[in-house]
Design a protein around this motif. Structure first.
Motif, PDB file in Angstrom:
ATOM      1  N   PRO A   1       5.495  -2.049  19.026  1.00 24.21           N
ATOM      2  CA  PRO A   1       5.053  -3.399  19.029  1.00 24.21           C
ATOM      3  C   PRO A   1       3.857  -3.426  18.513  1.00 24.21           C
ATOM      4  O   PRO A   1       3.941  -4.448  17.666  1.00 24.21           O
ATOM      5  N   ILE A   2       3.320  -2.380  17.624  1.00 22.38           N
ATOM      6  CA  ILE A   2       2.093  -3.061  16.178  1.00 22.38           C
ATOM      7  C   ILE A   2       2.881  -3.262  15.284  1.00 22.38           C
ATOM      8  O   ILE A   2       2.353  -4.227  14.610  1.00 22.38           O
ATOM      9  N   CYS A   3       4.481  -2.543  15.166  1.00 23.37           N
ATOM     10  CA  CYS A   3       4.758  -2.246  14.203  1.00 23.37           C
ATOM     11  C   CYS A   3       5.785  -4.051  13.952  1.00 23.37           C
ATOM     12  O   CYS A   3       5.373  -5.195  13.200  1.00 23.37           O
ATOM     13  N   ILE A   4       6.108  -4.483  15.627  1.00 22.46           N
ATOM     14  CA  ILE A   4       6.493  -5.596  14.991  1.00 22.46           C
ATOM     15  C   ILE A   4       5.937  -6.808  14.951  1.00 22.46           C
ATOM     16  O   ILE A   4       6.212  -7.541  14.460  1.00 22.46           O
ATOM     17  N   ASN A   5       4.463  -6.740  15.173  1.00 22.37           N
ATOM     18  CA  ASN A   5       3.555  -7.541  15.903  1.00 22.37           C
ATOM     19  C   ASN A   5       3.391  -7.684  14.618  1.00 22.37           C
ATOM     20  O   ASN A   5       2.513  -8.660  14.013  1.00 22.37           O
ATOM     21  N   GLN A   6       2.776  -7.144  13.448  1.00 20.13           N
ATOM     22  CA  GLN A   6       2.756  -6.597  12.450  1.00 20.13           C
ATOM     23  C   GLN A   6       3.243  -6.682  11.233  1.00 20.13           C
ATOM     24  O   GLN A   6       2.946  -6.709  10.306  1.00 20.13           O
ATOM     25  N   GLN A   7       4.804  -7.283  11.605  1.00 17.66           N
ATOM     26  CA  GLN A   7       6.060  -6.990  10.320  1.00 17.66           C
ATOM     27  C   GLN A   7       5.644  -5.982   9.218  1.00 17.66           C
ATOM     28  O   GLN A   7       5.212  -5.995   8.195  1.00 17.66           O
ATOM     29  N   ALA A   8       5.018  -4.700  10.102  1.00 13.83           N
ATOM     30  CA  ALA A   8       4.935  -3.381   9.294  1.00 13.83           C
ATOM     31  C   ALA A   8       6.465  -2.962   8.673  1.00 13.83           C
ATOM     32  O   ALA A   8       6.787  -2.102  10.324  1.00 13.83           O
ATOM     33  N   LEU A   9       6.724  -3.219   8.043  1.00  7.85           N
ATOM     34  CA  LEU A   9       7.861  -2.750   7.093  1.00  7.85           C
ATOM     35  C   LEU A   9       7.667  -1.273   6.810  1.00  7.85           C
ATOM     36  O   LEU A   9       6.800  -0.555   6.510  1.00  7.85           O
ATOM     37  N   LEU A  10       9.276  -0.918   6.661  1.00 15.95           N
ATOM     38  CA  LEU A  10       9.016   0.913   6.654  1.00 15.95           C
ATOM     39  C   LEU A  10       9.910   0.851   4.753  1.00 15.95           C
ATOM     40  O   LEU A  10      10.563   0.363   4.788  1.00 15.95           O
ATOM     41  N   LEU A  11       9.204   1.614   3.574  1.00 10.51           N
ATOM     42  CA  LEU A  11       9.726   1.846   2.788  1.00 10.51           C
ATOM     43  C   LEU A  11       9.756   3.242   2.724  1.00 10.51           C
ATOM     44  O   LEU A  11       9.148   3.955   2.521  1.00 10.51           O
ATOM     45  N   LEU A  12      11.137   4.058   2.747  1.00 13.78           N
ATOM     46  CA  LEU A  12      11.666   5.132   2.653  1.00 13.78           C
ATOM     47  C   LEU A  12      12.480   5.373   1.009  1.00 13.78           C
ATOM     48  O   LEU A  12      12.898   5.028   0.697  1.00 13.78           O
ATOM     49  N   LEU A  13      11.169   6.772   0.660  1.00  9.31           N
ATOM     50  CA  LEU A  13      11.862   7.012  -0.866  1.00  9.31           C
ATOM     51  C   LEU A  13      12.814   7.988  -1.120  1.00  9.31           C
ATOM     52  O   LEU A  13      13.500   8.641   0.146  1.00  9.31           O
ATOM     53  N   PRO A  14      12.646   7.952  -2.980  1.00 10.51           N
ATOM     54  CA  PRO A  14      14.139   9.081  -2.518  1.00 10.51           C
ATOM     55  C   PRO A  14      13.976  10.639  -2.864  1.00 10.51           C
ATOM     56  O   PRO A  14      14.780  11.529  -2.528  1.00 10.51           O
ATOM     57  N   ASP A  15      12.726  10.014  -2.995  1.00 13.91           N
ATOM     58  CA  ASP A  15      12.227  11.717  -3.700  1.00 13.91           C
ATOM     59  C   ASP A  15      11.543  12.409  -2.756  1.00 13.91           C
ATOM     60  O   ASP A  15      11.153  12.542  -1.422  1.00 13.91           O
ATOM     61  N   TYR A  16      11.721  13.596  -3.075  1.00 15.49           N
ATOM     62  CA  TYR A  16      10.881  14.845  -1.385  1.00 15.49           C
ATOM     63  C   TYR A  16      10.412  15.613  -2.110  1.00 15.49           C
ATOM     64  O   TYR A  16      10.212  16.016  -2.904  1.00 15.49           O
ATOM     65  N   LEU A  17       9.360  15.175  -1.395  1.00 17.79           N
ATOM     66  CA  LEU A  17       7.971  15.594  -1.467  1.00 17.79           C
ATOM     67  C   LEU A  17       7.251  16.326  -0.217  1.00 17.79           C
ATOM     68  O   LEU A  17       5.390  16.814  -0.442  1.00 17.79           O
ATOM     69  N   TYR A  18       8.357  16.146   0.794  1.00 21.33           N
ATOM     70  CA  TYR A  18       7.215  17.328   2.162  1.00 21.33           C
ATOM     71  C   TYR A  18       8.196  18.315   2.168  1.00 21.33           C
ATOM     72  O   TYR A  18       9.705  18.362   2.011  1.00 21.33           O
ATOM     73  N   TYR A  19       7.911  19.302   2.457  1.00 23.19           N
ATOM     74  CA  TYR A  19       8.228  20.882   2.707  1.00 23.19           C
ATOM     75  C   TYR A  19       7.683  21.141   3.824  1.00 23.19           C
ATOM     76  O   TYR A  19       6.714  21.683   4.373  1.00 23.19           O
ATOM     77  N   TYR A  20       8.936  21.354   4.646  1.00 23.62           N
ATOM     78  CA  TYR A  20       7.966  21.480   6.544  1.00 23.62           C
ATOM     79  C   TYR A  20       9.076  23.005   6.465  1.00 23.62           C
ATOM     80  O   TYR A  20       9.828  23.202   6.575  1.00 23.62           O
ATOM     81  N   ARG A  21       8.264  23.757   6.424  1.00 18.85           N
ATOM     82  CA  ARG A  21       8.177  25.257   6.665  1.00 18.85           C
ATOM     83  C   ARG A  21       8.635  25.456   8.412  1.00 18.85           C
ATOM     84  O   ARG A  21       7.910  25.035   9.488  1.00 18.85           O
ATOM     85  N   ILE A  22       9.626  26.300   8.887  1.00 18.34           N
ATOM     86  CA  ILE A  22      10.521  26.539   9.773  1.00 18.34           C
ATOM     87  C   ILE A  22       9.315  27.948  10.307  1.00 18.34           C
ATOM     88  O   ILE A  22      10.126  28.804   9.085  1.00 18.34           O
ATOM     89  N   ARG A  23       9.787  28.789  10.899  1.00 10.80           N
ATOM     90  CA  ARG A  23       9.043  29.591  10.870  1.00 10.80           C
ATOM     91  C   ARG A  23       8.815  30.093  12.757  1.00 10.80           C
ATOM     92  O   ARG A  23       8.619  29.332  13.673  1.00 10.80           O
ATOM     93  N   GLN A  24       8.916  31.655  12.968  1.00 16.33           N
ATOM     94  CA  GLN A  24       8.934  32.373  13.986  1.00 16.33           C
ATOM     95  C   GLN A  24       7.428  32.317  14.534  1.00 16.33           C
ATOM     96  O   GLN A  24       6.073  32.044  14.301  1.00 16.33           O
TER      97      GLN A  24
END
Length: 276
Positions: free
Chosen positions: A137-160
């Motif tokens: 509702p915050i995004c709708i009320n404030q018209q907060a658009l999302l920009l998704l870049l094509p760049d791979y910049l985050y590394y999600y580490r999966i570990r036991q």
């Protein structure tokens, strides 16, 4: 020491409480969340800030994500791989919850003013999903658009031993969260509620199949999830917005959950013999 960096010491109250403490102390124009297991590219913030300058209509910017599993680095989800920047509407949180883009909070940079009135729910495992619903509702009320870049910049580490890889599967809590969302949104966002409910039912079918791979999980969860499985009708599966192959697999698992390991092996073999 760098005076711009503040360290907060508090008793361990979980991930949500740690994030909330940081949000309470934040004084800058932007906020991001980096999980302690993960790491980012050196130009992560530079690129996300550039995104705001190039697309001033966006109030949240995000990047693509690599997963690092035992040293093997691959895209977290190749179906979200875009060659160009993509703008999502102010209802992008709905897309995230429905699995159409990243539901995770940590590959994003937020304008701080958006987060003044929101905090993470404490004591929940799938906190990002609930946060996105509360953020909707915050995004709708404030018209907060999302920009998704094509760049791979985050590394999600999966570990036991991480929250998502512990002995208790995460899917039951994910199902529980989305059932709450489906019920809560039934009046205000009826179409979204129906889509979330369909997603929940597909997850219930899938999890009943996964129980066949783990005896401990089966002992713990079968009495809860087998009755839920029987409530899902075959006509409902036909109506799902998924491929015909997925519908066939869901049909088989709904009828005979023990077939799941076989279907899983067949899918793996198809991937191995299919030329790229």
């Amino acid at each position: 020491r760098d005076s711009r960096i503040q360290v907060i010491h508090q008793t361990n109250q979980g991930l949500s409480a740690a994030r909330n403490a940081g949000m309470d102390m934040a004084t800058g124009e932007y906020i991001s969340f980096i999980d302690s297991d993960d790491y980012i590219a050196p130009h992560f913030y530079e690129k996300l800030l550039e995104g705001f300058k190039k697309h001033p209509e966006a109030k949240v910017t995000a990047c693509q994500v690599f997963k690092n599993e035992d040293g093997e680095i691959t895209p977290l989800n190749s179906k979200w791989n875009h060659q160009h920047s993509t703008i999502y509407s102010s209802r992008w949180c709905q897309d995230a919850i429905l699995g159409k883009t990243y539901v995770n909070v940590w590959n994003k940079l937020y304008q701080a003013e958006l987060l003044k009135e929101i905090r993470f729910r404490k004591g929940r495992i799938v906190e990002d999903v609930l946060f996105m619903y509360d953020f909707l509702p915050i995004c709708i009320n404030q018209q907060a658009l999302l920009l998704l870049l094509p760049d791979y910049l985050y590394y999600y580490r999966i570990r036991q031993g991480s929250i998502c890889r512990c002995s208790t599967p995460i899917l039951p809590e994910s199902i529980r969260c989305r059932k709450e969302i489906a019920e809560s949104s039934r009046i205000e966002y009826p179409d979204f509620s129906r889509a979330v409910n369909q997603m929940v039912h597909r997850a219930i079918i899938s999890f009943n199949g996964q129980l066949e791979l783990n005896k401990e999980w089966k002992r713990k969860y079968a009495t809860i999830f087998r009755p839920l499985l029987k409530q899902i009708t075959f006509s409902e599966i036909i109506s799902y917005d998924v491929s015909i192959n997925s519908k066939i697999a869901l049909f088989v698992i709904r009828l005979y959950p023990a077939a799941y390991p076989v279907l899983r092996k067949i899918k793996h073999l198809i991937k191995k013999v299919t030329p790229i």
